[in-house]
Design a protein around this motif. Structure first.
Motif, PDB file in Angstrom:
ATOM      1  N   PHE A 295    -106.833  37.593 -19.159  1.00 32.01           N
ATOM      2  CA  PHE A 295    -107.205  38.783 -19.932  1.00 32.01           C
ATOM      3  C   PHE A 295    -108.342  39.499 -19.215  1.00 32.01           C
ATOM      4  CE2 PHE A 295    -105.432  36.117 -23.339  1.00 32.01           C
ATOM      5  CZ  PHE A 295    -104.667  37.033 -24.042  1.00 32.01           C
ATOM      6  N   HIS A 296    -108.406  40.811 -19.418  1.00 28.21           N
ATOM      7  CA  HIS A 296    -109.539  41.566 -18.876  1.00 28.21           C
ATOM      8  C   HIS A 296    -110.225  42.283 -20.023  1.00 28.21           C
ATOM      9  CE1 HIS A 296    -108.571  40.602 -14.764  1.00 28.21           C
ATOM     10  NE2 HIS A 296    -107.310  40.869 -15.026  1.00 28.21           N
ATOM     11  N   PRO A 297    -111.227  41.620 -20.619  1.00 27.25           N
ATOM     12  CA  PRO A 297    -111.841  42.128 -21.840  1.00 27.25           C
ATOM     13  C   PRO A 297    -112.449  43.524 -21.688  1.00 27.25           C
ATOM     14  CG  PRO A 297    -112.710  39.953 -21.254  1.00 27.25           C
ATOM     15  CD  PRO A 297    -111.834  40.365 -20.142  1.00 27.25           C
ATOM     16  N   GLU A 298    -112.829  43.876 -20.451  1.00 35.18           N
ATOM     17  CA  GLU A 298    -113.493  45.171 -20.240  1.00 35.18           C
ATOM     18  C   GLU A 298    -112.481  46.314 -20.181  1.00 35.18           C
ATOM     19  OE1 GLU A 298    -112.755  42.954 -18.110  1.00 35.18           O
ATOM     20  OE2 GLU A 298    -112.368  43.740 -16.096  1.00 35.18           O
ATOM     21  N   HIS A 299    -111.196  45.998 -20.205  1.00 35.36           N
ATOM     22  CA  HIS A 299    -110.172  47.025 -20.024  1.00 35.36           C
ATOM     23  C   HIS A 299    -109.529  47.381 -21.363  1.00 35.36           C
ATOM     24  CE1 HIS A 299    -106.445  48.937 -18.697  1.00 35.36           C
ATOM     25  NE2 HIS A 299    -107.046  49.154 -17.541  1.00 35.36           N
ATOM     26  N   PRO A 300    -109.314  48.681 -21.619  1.00 34.15           N
ATOM     27  CA  PRO A 300    -108.770  49.081 -22.920  1.00 34.15           C
ATOM     28  C   PRO A 300    -107.439  48.425 -23.271  1.00 34.15           C
ATOM     29  CG  PRO A 300    -108.757  50.921 -21.339  1.00 34.15           C
ATOM     30  CD  PRO A 300    -109.593  49.830 -20.751  1.00 34.15           C
ATOM     31  N   ARG A 301    -106.568  48.225 -22.312  1.00 32.01           N
ATOM     32  CA  ARG A 301    -105.269  47.621 -22.623  1.00 32.01           C
ATOM     33  C   ARG A 301    -105.195  46.145 -22.259  1.00 32.01           C
ATOM     34  NH1 ARG A 301    -101.651  50.171 -19.330  1.00 32.01           N
ATOM     35  NH2 ARG A 301    -103.371  51.470 -18.637  1.00 32.01           N
ATOM     36  N   PHE A 302    -105.768  45.806 -21.113  1.00 28.77           N
ATOM     37  CA  PHE A 302    -105.598  44.431 -20.630  1.00 28.77           C
ATOM     38  C   PHE A 302    -106.518  43.446 -21.344  1.00 28.77           C
ATOM     39  CE2 PHE A 302    -104.563  46.912 -16.563  1.00 28.77           C
ATOM     40  CZ  PHE A 302    -103.306  47.235 -17.060  1.00 28.77           C
ATOM     41  N   LYS A 303    -107.299  43.970 -22.294  1.00 28.00           N
ATOM     42  CA  LYS A 303    -108.055  43.007 -23.093  1.00 28.00           C
ATOM     43  C   LYS A 303    -107.126  42.312 -24.091  1.00 28.00           C
ATOM     44  CE  LYS A 303    -109.692  46.336 -26.501  1.00 28.00           C
ATOM     45  NZ  LYS A 303    -110.754  47.287 -26.753  1.00 28.00           N
ATOM     46  N   ASP A 348     -99.487  49.418 -13.723  1.00 27.70           N
ATOM     47  CA  ASP A 348    -100.162  48.395 -14.530  1.00 27.70           C
ATOM     48  C   ASP A 348    -100.229  47.066 -13.804  1.00 27.70           C
ATOM     49  OD1 ASP A 348    -100.699  50.077 -16.554  1.00 27.70           O
ATOM     50  OD2 ASP A 348     -99.453  49.071 -18.075  1.00 27.70           O
ATOM     51  N   HIS A 349     -99.130  46.720 -13.173  1.00 28.31           N
ATOM     52  CA  HIS A 349     -99.102  45.448 -12.438  1.00 28.31           C
ATOM     53  C   HIS A 349    -100.226  45.415 -11.407  1.00 28.31           C
ATOM     54  CE1 HIS A 349     -97.792  42.107  -9.938  1.00 28.31           C
ATOM     55  NE2 HIS A 349     -97.744  42.924  -8.897  1.00 28.31           N
ATOM     56  N   PHE A 350    -100.343  46.498 -10.630  1.00 25.23           N
ATOM     57  CA  PHE A 350    -101.350  46.472  -9.570  1.00 25.23           C
ATOM     58  C   PHE A 350    -102.763  46.550 -10.136  1.00 25.23           C
ATOM     59  CE2 PHE A 350     -97.583  47.481  -7.031  1.00 25.23           C
ATOM     60  CZ  PHE A 350     -97.690  46.430  -6.127  1.00 25.23           C
ATOM     61  N   GLU A 351    -102.929  47.275 -11.220  1.00 20.94           N
ATOM     62  CA  GLU A 351    -104.269  47.340 -11.807  1.00 20.94           C
ATOM     63  C   GLU A 351    -104.717  45.931 -12.238  1.00 20.94           C
ATOM     64  OE1 GLU A 351    -106.534  50.000 -15.045  1.00 20.94           O
ATOM     65  OE2 GLU A 351    -104.488  50.662 -14.618  1.00 20.94           O
ATOM     66  N   GLN A 352    -103.810  45.220 -12.888  1.00 21.77           N
ATOM     67  CA  GLN A 352    -104.150  43.859 -13.332  1.00 21.77           C
ATOM     68  C   GLN A 352    -104.341  42.925 -12.146  1.00 21.77           C
ATOM     69  OE1 GLN A 352    -100.768  43.423 -16.083  1.00 21.77           O
ATOM     70  NE2 GLN A 352    -102.234  42.735 -17.615  1.00 21.77           N
ATOM     71  N   LEU A 353    -103.482  43.100 -11.160  1.00 20.36           N
ATOM     72  CA  LEU A 353    -103.569  42.260  -9.959  1.00 20.36           C
ATOM     73  C   LEU A 353    -104.929  42.427  -9.283  1.00 20.36           C
ATOM     74  CD1 LEU A 353    -101.947  40.477  -7.904  1.00 20.36           C
ATOM     75  CD2 LEU A 353    -101.358  42.594  -6.733  1.00 20.36           C
ATOM     76  N   PHE A 354    -105.359  43.675  -9.128  1.00 16.21           N
ATOM     77  CA  PHE A 354    -106.610  43.927  -8.418  1.00 16.21           C
ATOM     78  C   PHE A 354    -107.800  43.411  -9.224  1.00 16.21           C
ATOM     79  CE2 PHE A 354    -104.542  47.921  -6.282  1.00 16.21           C
ATOM     80  CZ  PHE A 354    -103.657  47.081  -5.605  1.00 16.21           C
TER      81      PHE A 354
END
Ligand code: ARG
Length: 585
Positions: A295-303, A348-354
């Motif tokens: 999870f990426h808590p700082e991100h609006p969607r990936f949190k 989205d895939h690459f944003e999460q990957l990075f």
């Protein structure tokens, strides 16, 4: 007077030094030089505005103070004027234009000048990367064409480029495919056209497993066996991949594409364990419904929408492989930067990957390479929907290139009916393929574009045929007069440019360096296309207005020099875009 290849870099350096000498607060001034509308000179610096704002002073006097401190070299080369609210305008003097063009007479000299930009850096470019067992279709065009151009631009500007074809050769599709191969494979069809047969078999497997849960189960077992290294399944898998690569290679040859590495997804099979362990140990991943996720808590969607790095059945997926790939590219190639030339729908895939790779490498004390998704839009048909055949199937890339070549043949035959048939065919292949490549590259990659045969295979407008023709025409000027292009003897004694046509063309030519910088910094080849198109236009105006082969040896020398440099820059530019050129057309 000699100015370096990168005129903008040179001007920025000179302006920084002048700002220091003028006593501007250190660090308050960043010169921001851009090419400008020729009516306002050739280059414009806007940095004074911000500096004045920070100092709380009017910009005009600051600009004047900076200009007063410019080095003699710069003042000798440019007319410098302060305009409007503190812009500094630079117009190249004819003598400087001549000096620059004399110093850059070959592609080696151009490359030597350009190579300062990325010297010492390693860039891995991940492009094309189709999935195996399927023919390449129009959806695969953009990545291949843009990726190749970007790689060439980076190599030209000094980077060590590793071109890596990340083939999708390991996925769930193999279960169904192997199931069908074992029951329905037609050897004769494989001998004729292997990929077509594997494509057919995949459909057979897919339909059967959708209709019957028992088949679905059997297909899943085939996949498990493959992943466990079962020799029979591995051999089939190998056979499918070998055939796929051979089919891709035919397309790459037509498009002038060469890879340094073809490390498909399967290459990373034994490299995913480190991903699981390090992400878990670093506290970057967590468990969710039996899967390992980030999870990426700082991100609006990936949190709330996690990236799945290990499926609940224990298997790796696209994301796991991509994480393992970044680590490999860092450790093995020492990548400073990794580019992914992939459809923007995978954003989205690459944003999460990075995000994930950034946290993972920071935690483990590794350098985080610069990771960039070089994204692009969709190729659309006349109806504004993704381009398909009339029956709604994907258009195969091979068919598309064949049709381009056929259509170009009509154009070539109309233009040069007296050329031998065989030559017209060869020209048509270069014009046709080049037109498809160029139509793609000349669009801003971020946007979708409308595929139109009539617009792309045409001698009018910003097209490959227009540029290839312009280039062939200059080659023929040299041929007709028994001269070789760039021959120092033909240019000896050239004096400064005088006529408006000569000066306008020379000013355009020296901006090649800036165009390269722009196209490479933004990874947008369309800037180079537009420049080449405008350059060809300037050349036409010059050629219509000023006779080249005249009695006066001095005038003749400087005009031949302009022809030779236009040709050189057109050749270099088209080569960087991945196009082949022609002697005549
Ligand atoms: N094979 C993928 C597809 O066809 C593209 C792979 C792009 N590269 C990557 N490293 N994810 O969609």
């Amino acid at each position: 007077m000699h100015l370096a290849f990168d005129l903008i870099g040179e001007l920025e350096k000179a302006l920084r030094a002048a700002a220091d000498a003028a006593g501007l607060e250190p660090g308050s001034f960043s010169p921001g030089v851009r090419t400008s509308d020729p009516r306002h000179g050739d280059f414009q610096a806007n940095g004074v505005l911000a500096a004045a704002k920070r100092a709380g002073k009017p910009p005009q006097p600051i600009a004047k103070a900076v200009v007063a401190q410019l080095s003699g070299d710069i003042l000798e080369s440019f007319e410098v004027a302060v305009a409007g609210p503190g812009f500094i305008n630079f117009s190249a003097k004819p003598a400087m234009l001549l000096a620059w063009l004399t110093a850059h007479r070959s592609s080696t000299e151009l490359a030597a000048g350009a190579s300062a930009a990325h010297r010492g850096e390693t860039w891995v470019v991940d492009y094309s990367s189709p999935n195996a067992a399927k023919q390449m279709h129009v959806g695969h065009l953009r990545s291949a064409v843009i990726g190749e151009a970007v790689s060439r631009l980076l190599a030209f500007t000094g980077a060590r480029v590793v071109r890596d074809n990340h083939i999708g050769d390991w996925g769930t599709q193999y279960g169904k495919l192997i199931w069908a191969c074992k029951r329905h494979l037609d050897e004769e069809a494989v001998a004729r056209d292997p990929i077509a047969e594997f494509e057919r078999l995949y459909k057979v497997g897919n339909t059967a497993s959708e209709a019957d849960p028992k088949v679905m189960e059997e297909a899943r077992n085939e996949l498990v066996k493959l992943q466990a290294g079962d020799p029979e399944n591995l051999a089939l898998w190998q056979r499918i991949n070998t055939a796929s690569l051979a089919a891709f290679q035919l397309i790459y040859e037509r498009l002038g594409i060469h890879f340094d590495e073809t490390l498909g997804e399967s290459f990373y099979n034994d490299k995913v364990t480190r991903v699981y362990t390090e992400l878990a140990q670093g506290g970057i991943s967590s468990q969710s419904d039996g899967a390992q996720v980030v999870f990426h808590p700082e991100h609006p969607r990936f949190k709330t929408q996690p990236m799945i790095v290990r499926k609940s059945d224990g298997a790796a997926n696209y994301a796991t492989t991509d994480l393992a790939t970044i680590l490999y590219r860092l450790e093995h190639f020492h990548a400073d930067c990794i580019l992914y030339v992939v459809d923007k729908r995978q954003g989205d895939h690459f944003e999460q990957l990075f995000l994930t790779a950034g946290k993972w490498f920071a935690k483990t004390g590794r350098k985080v390479p610069k990771l960039v998704h070089v994204d692009f839009g969709t190729v659309l048909g006349e109806d504004g929907k993704p381009l398909k055949t009339r029956t709604g199937d994907n258009i195969k890339l091979k068919d598309l290139l064949d049709e381009a070549s056929e259509r170009a043949y009509l154009l070539v035959t109309e233009k040069s009916p007296d050329f031998p048939e065989e030559e017209r065919r060869q020209i048509a292949e270069i014009v046709g393929t080049g037109s498809v490549q160029y139509a793609d590259l000349s669009q801003n990659r971020a946007s979708d574009y409308l595929f139109s045969w009539d617009k792309m295979i045409s001698l009018d407008g910003n097209t490959a045929a227009y540029l290839l023709y312009a280039l062939a025409r200059i080659r023929s000027i040299f041929r007709r007069h028994g001269l070789s292009c760039g021959d120092p003897a033909a240019e000896a004694g050239a004096d400064v440019f005088q006529t408006p046509g000569e000066i306008a063309l020379a000013r355009k030519l020296v901006k090649f360096s800036d165009t390269l910088r722009l196209a490479t910094e933004t990874l947008c080849p369309h800037f180079l296309c537009l420049y080449l198109y405008e350059l060809a236009g300037e050349f036409s105006s010059f050629y219509n207005a000023d006779k080249v082969i005249v009695e006066d040896p001095v005038v003749r020398a400087r005009r031949l020099l302009l022809c030779a440099r236009t040709l050189l820059i057109l050749e270099t530019g088209l080569e960087l875009l991945g196009l082949k050129t022609l002697e005549r057309m």
